[in-house]
Design a protein around this motif. Sequence first.
Motif, PDB file in Angstrom:
ATOM      1  N   THR A   1       0.733  -1.310  -0.020  1.00 28.19           N
ATOM      2  CA  THR A   1       0.127  -0.014  -0.259  1.00 28.19           C
ATOM      3  C   THR A   1       0.825   1.366  -0.189  1.00 28.19           C
ATOM      4  O   THR A   1       0.732   1.980  -0.740  1.00 28.19           O
ATOM      5  CB  THR A   1      -0.836   0.181   1.343  1.00 28.19           C
ATOM      6  OG1 THR A   1      -1.783  -1.315   1.026  1.00 28.19           O
ATOM      7  CG2 THR A   1      -1.769   1.168   1.371  1.00 28.19           C
ATOM      8  N   LEU A   2       1.637   1.258   0.817  1.00 29.09           N
ATOM      9  CA  LEU A   2       2.919   2.288   1.006  1.00 29.09           C
ATOM     10  C   LEU A   2       3.730   2.564  -0.360  1.00 29.09           C
ATOM     11  O   LEU A   2       4.005   3.742  -0.627  1.00 29.09           O
ATOM     12  CB  LEU A   2       3.702   2.403   2.279  1.00 29.09           C
ATOM     13  CG  LEU A   2       2.705   2.453   3.631  1.00 29.09           C
ATOM     14  CD1 LEU A   2       4.014   2.093   4.762  1.00 29.09           C
ATOM     15  CD2 LEU A   2       2.659   3.870   3.708  1.00 29.09           C
ATOM     16  N   LEU A   3       4.109   1.607  -0.683  1.00 33.08           N
ATOM     17  CA  LEU A   3       5.169   1.420  -1.962  1.00 33.08           C
ATOM     18  C   LEU A   3       4.580   0.566  -2.957  1.00 33.08           C
ATOM     19  O   LEU A   3       5.160  -0.649  -3.351  1.00 33.08           O
ATOM     20  CB  LEU A   3       6.545   0.643  -1.351  1.00 33.08           C
ATOM     21  CG  LEU A   3       7.050   1.564  -0.167  1.00 33.08           C
ATOM     22  CD1 LEU A   3       8.198   0.850   0.307  1.00 33.08           C
ATOM     23  CD2 LEU A   3       7.574   3.138  -0.490  1.00 33.08           C
ATOM     24  N   PRO A   4       3.577   1.030  -3.862  1.00 28.19           N
ATOM     25  CA  PRO A   4       3.136   0.185  -4.814  1.00 28.19           C
ATOM     26  C   PRO A   4       4.114  -0.164  -5.924  1.00 28.19           C
ATOM     27  O   PRO A   4       5.007   0.814  -6.261  1.00 28.19           O
ATOM     28  CB  PRO A   4       1.826   1.130  -5.389  1.00 28.19           C
ATOM     29  CG  PRO A   4       1.879   2.481  -4.458  1.00 28.19           C
ATOM     30  CD  PRO A   4       2.933   2.497  -3.557  1.00 28.19           C
ATOM     31  N   ALA A   5       3.921  -1.310  -6.415  1.00 28.11           N
ATOM     32  CA  ALA A   5       4.743  -1.608  -7.464  1.00 28.11           C
ATOM     33  C   ALA A   5       4.485  -1.233  -8.910  1.00 28.11           C
ATOM     34  O   ALA A   5       3.782  -2.131  -9.755  1.00 28.11           O
ATOM     35  CB  ALA A   5       4.996  -3.129  -7.651  1.00 28.11           C
ATOM     36  N   ASP A   6       4.256   0.177  -9.101  1.00 33.04           N
ATOM     37  CA  ASP A   6       4.004   0.539 -10.252  1.00 33.04           C
ATOM     38  C   ASP A   6       4.903   1.531 -11.009  1.00 33.04           C
ATOM     39  O   ASP A   6       6.232   1.291 -10.674  1.00 33.04           O
ATOM     40  CB  ASP A   6       2.556   1.295 -10.168  1.00 33.04           C
ATOM     41  CG  ASP A   6       2.752   2.696  -9.266  1.00 33.04           C
ATOM     42  OD1 ASP A   6       3.790   3.081  -8.966  1.00 33.04           O
ATOM     43  OD2 ASP A   6       1.731   2.816  -8.566  1.00 33.04           O
ATOM     44  N   GLN A  35      11.232   7.116  -9.985  1.00 35.43           N
ATOM     45  CA  GLN A  35      12.317   7.637 -10.669  1.00 35.43           C
ATOM     46  C   GLN A  35      13.229   6.546 -10.901  1.00 35.43           C
ATOM     47  O   GLN A  35      13.756   6.509 -12.295  1.00 35.43           O
ATOM     48  CB  GLN A  35      12.978   8.656 -10.006  1.00 35.43           C
ATOM     49  CG  GLN A  35      12.121   9.892  -9.709  1.00 35.43           C
ATOM     50  CD  GLN A  35      11.853  10.950 -10.910  1.00 35.43           C
ATOM     51  OE1 GLN A  35      12.503  10.871 -11.804  1.00 35.43           O
ATOM     52  NE2 GLN A  35      10.367  11.375 -10.827  1.00 35.43           N
ATOM     53  N   HIS A  36      13.475   5.733 -10.120  1.00 35.29           N
ATOM     54  CA  HIS A  36      14.424   4.543 -10.347  1.00 35.29           C
ATOM     55  C   HIS A  36      13.758   3.387 -11.112  1.00 35.29           C
ATOM     56  O   HIS A  36      12.707   2.601 -10.627  1.00 35.29           O
ATOM     57  CB  HIS A  36      14.818   3.963  -8.759  1.00 35.29           C
ATOM     58  CG  HIS A  36      16.198   2.982  -8.797  1.00 35.29           C
ATOM     59  ND1 HIS A  36      17.132   3.485  -8.289  1.00 35.29           N
ATOM     60  CD2 HIS A  36      16.048   1.701  -9.031  1.00 35.29           C
ATOM     61  CE1 HIS A  36      17.837   2.500  -8.422  1.00 35.29           C
ATOM     62  NE2 HIS A  36      17.163   1.413  -8.908  1.00 35.29           N
ATOM     63  N   ARG A  37      14.106   3.105 -12.252  1.00 32.99           N
ATOM     64  CA  ARG A  37      13.295   2.488 -13.160  1.00 32.99           C
ATOM     65  C   ARG A  37      13.915   1.181 -13.757  1.00 32.99           C
ATOM     66  O   ARG A  37      13.816   0.858 -14.856  1.00 32.99           O
ATOM     67  CB  ARG A  37      12.904   3.349 -14.351  1.00 32.99           C
ATOM     68  CG  ARG A  37      11.917   4.382 -13.722  1.00 32.99           C
ATOM     69  CD  ARG A  37      11.336   5.150 -15.000  1.00 32.99           C
ATOM     70  NE  ARG A  37      10.400   6.118 -14.620  1.00 32.99           N
ATOM     71  CZ  ARG A  37       9.095   5.958 -14.641  1.00 32.99           C
ATOM     72  NH1 ARG A  37       8.738   4.783 -14.792  1.00 32.99           N
ATOM     73  NH2 ARG A  37       8.477   6.929 -14.169  1.00 32.99           N
ATOM     74  N   HIS A  38      15.135   0.916 -13.335  1.00 30.28           N
ATOM     75  CA  HIS A  38      15.589  -0.641 -13.655  1.00 30.28           C
ATOM     76  C   HIS A  38      14.918  -1.966 -13.092  1.00 30.28           C
ATOM     77  O   HIS A  38      14.299  -1.697 -12.032  1.00 30.28           O
ATOM     78  CB  HIS A  38      17.163  -0.515 -13.784  1.00 30.28           C
ATOM     79  CG  HIS A  38      17.451  -0.864 -12.303  1.00 30.28           C
ATOM     80  ND1 HIS A  38      17.911  -2.200 -11.963  1.00 30.28           N
ATOM     81  CD2 HIS A  38      17.966  -0.143 -11.080  1.00 30.28           C
ATOM     82  CE1 HIS A  38      18.111  -2.263 -10.425  1.00 30.28           C
ATOM     83  NE2 HIS A  38      18.315  -0.677 -10.165  1.00 30.28           N
ATOM     84  N   GLY A  76       8.086  -1.283 -11.025  1.00 30.43           N
ATOM     85  CA  GLY A  76       7.888  -0.866  -9.709  1.00 30.43           C
ATOM     86  C   GLY A  76       9.134  -1.281  -9.038  1.00 30.43           C
ATOM     87  O   GLY A  76       9.027  -0.930  -7.702  1.00 30.43           O
ATOM     88  N   HIS A  77      10.240  -1.702  -9.342  1.00 29.69           N
ATOM     89  CA  HIS A  77      11.383  -2.230  -8.663  1.00 29.69           C
ATOM     90  C   HIS A  77      12.058  -0.680  -7.750  1.00 29.69           C
ATOM     91  O   HIS A  77      12.476  -1.117  -6.848  1.00 29.69           O
ATOM     92  CB  HIS A  77      12.833  -2.346  -9.532  1.00 29.69           C
ATOM     93  CG  HIS A  77      13.760  -2.804  -8.598  1.00 29.69           C
ATOM     94  ND1 HIS A  77      14.029  -3.585  -7.817  1.00 29.69           N
ATOM     95  CD2 HIS A  77      15.121  -2.227  -9.054  1.00 29.69           C
ATOM     96  CE1 HIS A  77      15.311  -3.553  -7.487  1.00 29.69           C
ATOM     97  NE2 HIS A  77      15.918  -2.699  -8.094  1.00 29.69           N
ATOM     98  N   GLY A  78      11.731   0.629  -8.165  1.00 28.95           N
ATOM     99  CA  GLY A  78      12.037   1.618  -7.788  1.00 28.95           C
ATOM    100  C   GLY A  78      11.741   1.620  -6.052  1.00 28.95           C
ATOM    101  O   GLY A  78      12.158   2.130  -5.411  1.00 28.95           O
ATOM    102  N   ARG A  79      10.301   1.097  -6.139  1.00 30.42           N
ATOM    103  CA  ARG A  79       9.814   1.078  -4.777  1.00 30.42           C
ATOM    104  C   ARG A  79      10.650   0.280  -3.623  1.00 30.42           C
ATOM    105  O   ARG A  79      11.120   0.553  -2.460  1.00 30.42           O
ATOM    106  CB  ARG A  79       8.349   0.567  -4.635  1.00 30.42           C
ATOM    107  CG  ARG A  79       8.394  -0.829  -5.151  1.00 30.42           C
ATOM    108  CD  ARG A  79       7.724  -1.792  -4.111  1.00 30.42           C
ATOM    109  NE  ARG A  79       7.600  -3.092  -4.666  1.00 30.42           N
ATOM    110  CZ  ARG A  79       7.079  -3.777  -4.051  1.00 30.42           C
ATOM    111  NH1 ARG A  79       6.053  -3.500  -3.168  1.00 30.42           N
ATOM    112  NH2 ARG A  79       7.113  -5.235  -4.167  1.00 30.42           N
ATOM    113  N   ASP A  80      11.304  -0.885  -4.230  1.00 26.79           N
ATOM    114  CA  ASP A  80      12.341  -1.689  -3.467  1.00 26.79           C
ATOM    115  C   ASP A  80      13.441  -0.819  -2.910  1.00 26.79           C
ATOM    116  O   ASP A  80      14.216  -1.118  -1.887  1.00 26.79           O
ATOM    117  CB  ASP A  80      12.811  -2.649  -4.111  1.00 26.79           C
ATOM    118  CG  ASP A  80      11.831  -3.760  -4.608  1.00 26.79           C
ATOM    119  OD1 ASP A  80      10.740  -3.699  -3.940  1.00 26.79           O
ATOM    120  OD2 ASP A  80      11.764  -4.132  -5.704  1.00 26.79           O
ATOM    121  N   HIS A  81      13.745   0.173  -3.699  1.00 24.13           N
ATOM    122  CA  HIS A  81      15.026   1.017  -3.066  1.00 24.13           C
ATOM    123  C   HIS A  81      14.608   2.127  -2.103  1.00 24.13           C
ATOM    124  O   HIS A  81      15.473   2.696  -1.419  1.00 24.13           O
ATOM    125  CB  HIS A  81      15.611   1.858  -4.150  1.00 24.13           C
ATOM    126  CG  HIS A  81      16.292   1.096  -5.059  1.00 24.13           C
ATOM    127  ND1 HIS A  81      17.981   0.577  -4.933  1.00 24.13           N
ATOM    128  CD2 HIS A  81      16.218   0.175  -6.212  1.00 24.13           C
ATOM    129  CE1 HIS A  81      18.214  -0.299  -5.685  1.00 24.13           C
ATOM    130  NE2 HIS A  81      17.091  -0.513  -6.659  1.00 24.13           N
TER     131      HIS A  81
END
Length: 140
Positions: free
Chosen positions: A72-77, A81-84, A88-93
Motif C-alpha cells: 500500500t505504501l510502496l506500490p509496484a507501479d 524515478q528509479h526504473r531498472h 515498480g522496482h524503484g519502490r524496493d530502493h
Amino acid sequence: MSDAFTTRVLSVATGSTERIADLTHDCEAFLREAAAGRDGLLNIFVPHATAGIAVIETGAGSDDDLLAALRTLLPADDRWQHRHGSPGHGRDHVLPALVPPHATLPVVGGRLELGTWQSVCLVDTNRDNPDRQVRLSFLG
C-alpha cells in the motif's frame, strides 16, 4: 580479532517473491557460539539497497500484514524515478527508509532478549535479487 567482537555472514535465499524470512533461530545459533553466556549486543545488518531488518511477530499474520502495508505504501507501479529491473522496482530502493537495513538487540547471558512474540526478520520486496547476505555481529 578479540572474542569481544565476532561476526558471521548468513546467506538467505529469498526467491523471486516478496518475502519475510525469520532469522531468529540463526541469530540464536550464532549467539550460542559467539556470546558463550556473556552479555552484549547483537547487530543484524543486511548490506543491500533493497532489503531491511524488522523485529515483528511472525506466524500469526503480522508478517503478511507487513507485506500488505508495504504494498500500500510502496506500490509496484511506474511512479518511481528509479526504473531498472522489474516494474515498480524503484519502490524496493525506498524500502530501507521505512524498514531499516539493521537492528541492534540486547544479549543477556548469551541469549537474545526478545519479547515473547518478537522475531528478527529479513524483509525483502525485491523480486530481482533472490539471494541475500545478512551480517550478524556480536559485541560482548
